[in-house]
Design a protein around this motif. Structure first.
Motif, short mmCIF file in Angstrom:
data_model
loop_
_atom_site.label_atom_id
_atom_site.label_comp_id
_atom_site.label_asym_id
_atom_site.label_seq_id
_atom_site.Cartn_x
_atom_site.Cartn_y
_atom_site.Cartn_z
N ASN A 83 0.83 -1.20 0.00
CA ASN A 83 0.00 0.00 0.00
C ASN A 83 0.86 1.25 0.00
O ASN A 83 1.71 1.45 0.88
CB ASN A 83 -0.92 0.00 1.23
CG ASN A 83 -2.09 -0.94 1.08
OD1 ASN A 83 -2.97 -0.70 0.27
ND2 ASN A 83 -2.07 -2.03 1.84
N ARG A 84 0.65 2.06 -1.04
CA ARG A 84 1.31 3.37 -1.12
C ARG A 84 0.28 4.36 -1.62
O ARG A 84 -0.64 4.01 -2.37
CB ARG A 84 2.49 3.35 -2.10
CG ARG A 84 3.64 2.45 -1.73
CD ARG A 84 4.84 2.68 -2.62
NE ARG A 84 4.48 2.75 -4.03
CZ ARG A 84 5.36 2.90 -5.02
NH1 ARG A 84 6.64 3.02 -4.75
NH2 ARG A 84 4.96 2.94 -6.28
N ARG A 85 0.44 5.60 -1.24
CA ARG A 85 -0.44 6.67 -1.69
C ARG A 85 0.39 7.72 -2.43
O ARG A 85 1.48 8.08 -1.98
CB ARG A 85 -1.16 7.34 -0.52
CG ARG A 85 -1.87 6.41 0.44
CD ARG A 85 -2.94 5.59 -0.24
NE ARG A 85 -3.97 6.40 -0.89
CZ ARG A 85 -4.95 5.89 -1.63
NH1 ARG A 85 -5.01 4.56 -1.83
NH2 ARG A 85 -5.86 6.68 -2.19
N ARG A 86 -0.12 8.17 -3.56
CA ARG A 86 0.52 9.27 -4.29
C ARG A 86 -0.07 10.56 -3.74
O ARG A 86 -1.24 10.86 -3.96
CB ARG A 86 0.26 9.12 -5.79
CG ARG A 86 0.86 10.22 -6.64
CD ARG A 86 0.96 9.80 -8.10
NE ARG A 86 -0.32 9.43 -8.68
CZ ARG A 86 -1.13 10.25 -9.34
NH1 ARG A 86 -0.78 11.52 -9.51
NH2 ARG A 86 -2.27 9.83 -9.85
N GLN A 87 0.76 11.30 -3.01
CA GLN A 87 0.27 12.44 -2.25
C GLN A 87 1.03 13.72 -2.57
O GLN A 87 2.16 13.69 -3.06
CB GLN A 87 0.34 12.14 -0.74
CG GLN A 87 -0.54 10.98 -0.32
CD GLN A 87 -0.39 10.64 1.15
OE1 GLN A 87 0.66 10.82 1.75
NE2 GLN A 87 -1.47 10.14 1.74
N PHE A 88 0.38 14.84 -2.23
CA PHE A 88 0.93 16.15 -2.54
C PHE A 88 0.30 17.14 -1.57
O PHE A 88 -0.93 17.15 -1.39
CB PHE A 88 0.55 16.49 -3.99
CG PHE A 88 1.02 17.83 -4.50
CD1 PHE A 88 2.33 18.02 -4.88
CD2 PHE A 88 0.13 18.87 -4.66
CE1 PHE A 88 2.76 19.24 -5.41
CE2 PHE A 88 0.54 20.09 -5.18
CZ PHE A 88 1.85 20.27 -5.56
N GLY A 89 1.11 17.94 -0.91
CA GLY A 89 0.53 18.88 0.03
C GLY A 89 1.56 19.66 0.81
O GLY A 89 2.77 19.59 0.55
#
Length: 284
Positions: A83-89
């Motif tokens: 499980n990985r999430r492509r995130q930006f913030g």
């Protein structure tokens, strides 16, 4: 106290080279840094977990990351799901403990073109030597004025006068408070970040409480621009074949904190991003 507002452009410098260590070197000189455009698991940045990398590069700092944009980046390895999430913030980096934080998603307008991504503001309360200090790392939409005005209004409404919990724990067996006192939530705040608007714009006036119809009048709850009147460029980018210099990054202070401001500048020779680091010093 040295404050930094810095859009790190996911580690890409003005020269187009990906090198997160350059951004970390800038951040290391700050007591409190509000960052924008931090990546996690994107192909463009080598699938790096940038919050984790920055923590490794700044081992003596406290951090919190708040992704507004979140997409699936999972994969199958050896027959099991990784499980990985492509995130930006945004992210906040502090010399002192971050007592609590919370994420505020900002209104998002549906677009036909160009692309428009979910933005947010990351709020935190920091255990500064002078007492708890409340800071917000802000990234407003790049597309249009109306959307940014809606986001500013939503952010004002979303910043309560209490921390993440208040009251008396009536279920002590579940230990909701972990034995701690009610968390501090000082009313004065600092807003730092990429507001995608310049001084004099409608969005800027909404933050500093100016009214165009009565010069000198200001609404209650107005913030003070740390760099007001200094003409600092904080963003430099080639747009449509021409170099454009703009003041999109800002540090806004509560009026109660403004008298303690002693210096503001941009680091215009910094190659770590297409945004210049915006610095302020306050005496606390």
């Amino acid at each position: 106290m040295r404050l930094l507002s810095f859009n790190i452009q996911y580690g890409f410098g003005a020269d187009g080279v990906y090198d997160l260590t350059r951004a970390a070197q800038v951040i290391a000189a700050a007591d409190i840094a509000c960052l924008q455009e931090v990546d996690r698991h994107w192909s463009r940045s080598g699938f790096d977990d940038q919050p984790a990398r920055l923590e490794a590069l700044l081992p003596d700092r406290y951090t919190v990351f708040g992704p507004g944009f979140d997409m699936d980046a999972s994969r199958i390895e050896g027959g099991r799901v990784v499980n990985r999430r492509r995130q930006f913030g945004p992210m906040i980096v502090s010399r002192w403990k971050i007592l609590w934080s919370r994420l505020h998603l900002l209104p998002l307008a549906a677009m036909i073109e160009p692309i428009n991504t979910q933005t947010c503001a990351l709020e935190a309360c920091i255990a500064a030597p002078c007492g708890p200090l409340r800071v917000v790392s802000v990234h407003l939409a790049h597309v249009g004025v109306a959307e940014r005005l809606a986001q500013i209004a939503a952010l004002r409404a979303a910043l309560p006068t209490v921390g993440p919990w208040s009251g008396t724990d009536d279920e002590p067996a579940r230990n909701w408070t972990e034995g701690q006192d009610e968390p501090p939530c000082p009313a004065p705040m600092l807003w730092m970040g990429d507001f995608n608007c310049e001084p004099g714009s409608a969005e800027y006036r909404a933050i500093v409480g100016e009214t165009p119809y009565h010069p000198g009048a200001r609404y209650r709850g107005a913030m003070v621009d740390a760099a007001a009147g200094l003409g600092l460029h904080s963003h430099e980018k080639i747009i449509a074949g021409a170099l454009r210099r703009r003041q999109l990054d800002h540090i806004f202070l509560d009026a109660a904190l403004a008298p303690r401001l002693t210096r503001v500048w941009t680091e215009t020779d910094c190659p770590a991003s297409d945004h210049f680091p915006l610095w302020a010093v306050i005496d606390l």
